[in-house]
Motif scaffolding. Structure first.
Motif, PDB file in Angstrom:
ATOM      1  N   SER A 167       0.814  -1.219   0.000  1.00 34.60           N
ATOM      2  CA  SER A 167       0.000   0.000   0.000  1.00 34.60           C
ATOM      3  C   SER A 167       0.845   1.266   0.000  1.00 34.60           C
ATOM      4  N   GLY A 168       2.119   1.127   0.325  1.00 35.01           N
ATOM      5  CA  GLY A 168       2.986   2.289   0.418  1.00 35.01           C
ATOM      6  C   GLY A 168       3.001   2.918   1.805  1.00 35.01           C
ATOM      7  N   ILE A 169       2.194   2.409   2.722  1.00 32.73           N
ATOM      8  CA  ILE A 169       2.189   2.929   4.094  1.00 32.73           C
ATOM      9  C   ILE A 169       3.512   2.594   4.779  1.00 32.73           C
ATOM     10  N   GLY A 170       3.999   1.389   4.544  1.00 30.73           N
ATOM     11  CA  GLY A 170       5.254   0.948   5.144  1.00 30.73           C
ATOM     12  C   GLY A 170       5.101   0.548   6.591  1.00 30.73           C
ATOM     13  N   GLY A 171       6.213   0.221   7.210  1.00 28.58           N
ATOM     14  CA  GLY A 171       6.203  -0.218   8.593  1.00 28.58           C
ATOM     15  C   GLY A 171       5.903  -1.695   8.706  1.00 28.58           C
ATOM     16  N   THR A 172       5.378  -2.079   9.855  1.00 23.90           N
ATOM     17  CA  THR A 172       5.015  -3.471  10.083  1.00 23.90           C
ATOM     18  C   THR A 172       3.755  -3.502  10.928  1.00 23.90           C
ATOM     19  N   ALA A 173       3.266  -4.695  11.199  1.00 20.69           N
ATOM     20  CA  ALA A 173       2.044  -4.859  11.974  1.00 20.69           C
ATOM     21  C   ALA A 173       2.303  -5.851  13.100  1.00 20.69           C
ATOM     22  N   VAL A 174       1.804  -5.517  14.292  1.00 21.75           N
ATOM     23  CA  VAL A 174       1.958  -6.402  15.451  1.00 21.75           C
ATOM     24  C   VAL A 174       0.586  -6.677  16.050  1.00 21.75           C
ATOM     25  N   GLY A 175       0.418  -7.881  16.567  1.00 22.93           N
ATOM     26  CA  GLY A 175      -0.855  -8.268  17.146  1.00 22.93           C
ATOM     27  C   GLY A 175      -1.163  -7.524  18.430  1.00 22.93           C
ATOM     28  N   VAL A 176      -2.410  -7.053  18.568  1.00 21.95           N
ATOM     29  CA  VAL A 176      -2.865  -6.425  19.804  1.00 21.95           C
ATOM     30  C   VAL A 176      -4.076  -7.157  20.397  1.00 21.95           C
ATOM     31  N   ASN A 177      -4.700  -8.033  19.629  1.00 21.58           N
ATOM     32  CA  ASN A 177      -5.787  -8.857  20.143  1.00 21.58           C
ATOM     33  C   ASN A 177      -5.907 -10.094  19.267  1.00 21.58           C
ATOM     34  N   ASN A 178      -6.096 -11.232  19.914  1.00 16.63           N
ATOM     35  CA  ASN A 178      -6.223 -12.502  19.206  1.00 16.63           C
ATOM     36  C   ASN A 178      -7.376 -13.239  19.865  1.00 16.63           C
ATOM     37  N   ASN A 179      -8.454 -13.453  19.108  1.00 19.89           N
ATOM     38  CA  ASN A 179      -9.620 -14.160  19.611  1.00 19.89           C
ATOM     39  C   ASN A 179      -9.761 -15.435  18.805  1.00 19.89           C
ATOM     40  N   THR A 180      -9.472 -16.567  19.426  1.00 22.40           N
ATOM     41  CA  THR A 180      -9.478 -17.845  18.729  1.00 22.40           C
ATOM     42  C   THR A 180     -10.502 -18.778  19.356  1.00 22.40           C
ATOM     43  N   ASP A 181     -11.332 -19.376  18.509  1.00 21.21           N
ATOM     44  CA  ASP A 181     -12.294 -20.387  18.938  1.00 21.21           C
ATOM     45  C   ASP A 181     -11.824 -21.747  18.454  1.00 21.21           C
ATOM     46  N   PHE A 182     -11.865 -22.736  19.345  1.00 19.65           N
ATOM     47  CA  PHE A 182     -11.451 -24.104  19.032  1.00 19.65           C
ATOM     48  C   PHE A 182     -12.711 -24.926  18.790  1.00 19.65           C
ATOM     49  N   LEU A 183     -12.856 -25.461  17.592  1.00 17.00           N
ATOM     50  CA  LEU A 183     -14.106 -26.087  17.192  1.00 17.00           C
ATOM     51  C   LEU A 183     -14.046 -27.609  17.122  1.00 17.00           C
ATOM     52  N   ARG A 184     -12.882 -28.160  16.837  1.00 15.21           N
ATOM     53  CA  ARG A 184     -12.754 -29.605  16.684  1.00 15.21           C
ATOM     54  C   ARG A 184     -11.357 -29.995  17.136  1.00 15.21           C
ATOM     55  N   SER A 185     -11.249 -30.992  18.006  1.00 15.40           N
ATOM     56  CA  SER A 185      -9.924 -31.420  18.456  1.00 15.40           C
ATOM     57  C   SER A 185      -9.371 -32.481  17.499  1.00 15.40           C
ATOM     58  N   ILE A 186      -8.056 -32.387  17.284  1.00 15.39           N
ATOM     59  CA  ILE A 186      -7.351 -33.382  16.479  1.00 15.39           C
ATOM     60  C   ILE A 186      -6.040 -33.717  17.190  1.00 15.39           C
ATOM     61  N   SER A 187      -5.474 -34.849  16.816  1.00 14.61           N
ATOM     62  CA  SER A 187      -4.177 -35.251  17.377  1.00 14.61           C
ATOM     63  C   SER A 187      -3.064 -35.170  16.348  1.00 14.61           C
ATOM     64  N   THR A 188      -3.376 -35.573  15.127  1.00 15.22           N
ATOM     65  CA  THR A 188      -2.377 -35.560  14.059  1.00 15.22           C
ATOM     66  C   THR A 188      -3.057 -35.172  12.755  1.00 15.22           C
ATOM     67  N   GLY A 189      -2.237 -34.925  11.749  1.00 14.33           N
ATOM     68  CA  GLY A 189      -2.744 -34.609  10.424  1.00 14.33           C
ATOM     69  C   GLY A 189      -2.344 -33.217   9.994  1.00 14.33           C
ATOM     70  N   THR A 190      -2.586 -32.939   8.736  1.00 13.91           N
ATOM     71  CA  THR A 190      -2.240 -31.651   8.165  1.00 13.91           C
ATOM     72  C   THR A 190      -3.374 -30.660   8.392  1.00 13.91           C
ATOM     73  N   VAL A 191      -3.010 -29.498   8.898  1.00 19.52           N
ATOM     74  CA  VAL A 191      -3.970 -28.411   9.085  1.00 19.52           C
ATOM     75  C   VAL A 191      -3.611 -27.309   8.094  1.00 19.52           C
ATOM     76  N   ALA A 192      -4.612 -26.874   7.336  1.00 18.28           N
ATOM     77  CA  ALA A 192      -4.441 -25.752   6.406  1.00 18.28           C
ATOM     78  C   ALA A 192      -4.855 -24.475   7.112  1.00 18.28           C
ATOM     79  N   VAL A 193      -4.060 -23.414   6.918  1.00 18.90           N
ATOM     80  CA  VAL A 193      -4.303 -22.117   7.552  1.00 18.90           C
ATOM     81  C   VAL A 193      -4.493 -21.085   6.445  1.00 18.90           C
ATOM     82  N   GLU A 194      -5.542 -20.264   6.563  1.00 18.21           N
ATOM     83  CA  GLU A 194      -5.773 -19.174   5.619  1.00 18.21           C
ATOM     84  C   GLU A 194      -6.130 -17.910   6.372  1.00 18.21           C
ATOM     85  N   ALA A 195      -5.393 -16.840   6.121  1.00 16.82           N
ATOM     86  CA  ALA A 195      -5.658 -15.538   6.721  1.00 16.82           C
ATOM     87  C   ALA A 195      -6.074 -14.566   5.625  1.00 16.82           C
ATOM     88  N   THR A 196      -7.199 -13.874   5.857  1.00 17.04           N
ATOM     89  CA  THR A 196      -7.701 -12.881   4.905  1.00 17.04           C
ATOM     90  C   THR A 196      -8.104 -11.620   5.663  1.00 17.04           C
TER      91      THR A 196
END
Length: 151
Positions: free
Chosen positions: A74-103
């Protein structure tokens, strides 16, 4: 801006805590950060399932990478740091591949909000997050790890 060079992605973003978690990035753009993690015993809490903190950390990491990438594009520059993280856990797993997508949900001059989904190999949602980021200047003497380009 799209970071499509696999070596650049690995050298720039594939290190530190994200690397310790086993995050393998597959796509890094200003509008999407995607990757996978092969979950194993190293990700477990004492009762043999993936620790919730793993999902929180994956959300924070991918959202921050997306936020940084957008700030450069965007041309703003700088960086971004987390100030709040709200995560809900919906299904437990022990092994396997997890795909992550951030939008992005919202991107402004001072803050950003990113939505992160984490799904198992069958496409089932295992966790979902919203991460608020604060846009900050890079510390003095630190250069952006990827070339800044116009939007």
């Amino acid at each position: 801006m799209s970071v499509d060079n696999e070596e650049l992605i690995k050298d720039t973003f594939g290190r530190g805590f994200d690397a310790a978690l086993g995050l393998e990035l597959t796509d890094v753009t200003a509008d999407l950060v995607a990757g996978t993690v092969d979950m194993s015993a190293k990700h477990h809490q004492p009762f043999g399932i993936v620790h919730g903190g793993v999902y929180c950390a994956l959300a924070e990491g991918t959202a921050s990478i997306g936020g940084f990438t957008w700030l450069q594009a965007s041309g703003i520059g700088g960086t971004a740091v987390g100030v709040n993280n709200n995560t809900d856990f919906l299904r437990s797993i022990s092994t396997g591949t997890v795909a992550v997508e951030a939008t992005p949900v919202h991107r402004g001059r001072r803050q950003q909000l990113w939505r992160v989904s984490m799904t198992d190999a069958d496409g089932r949602l295992v966790a979902t997050s919203q991460v608020r980021l604060q846009n900050i200047e890079l510390p003095e003497g630190v250069e952006p790890p990827v070339p800044a380009t116009g939007a």
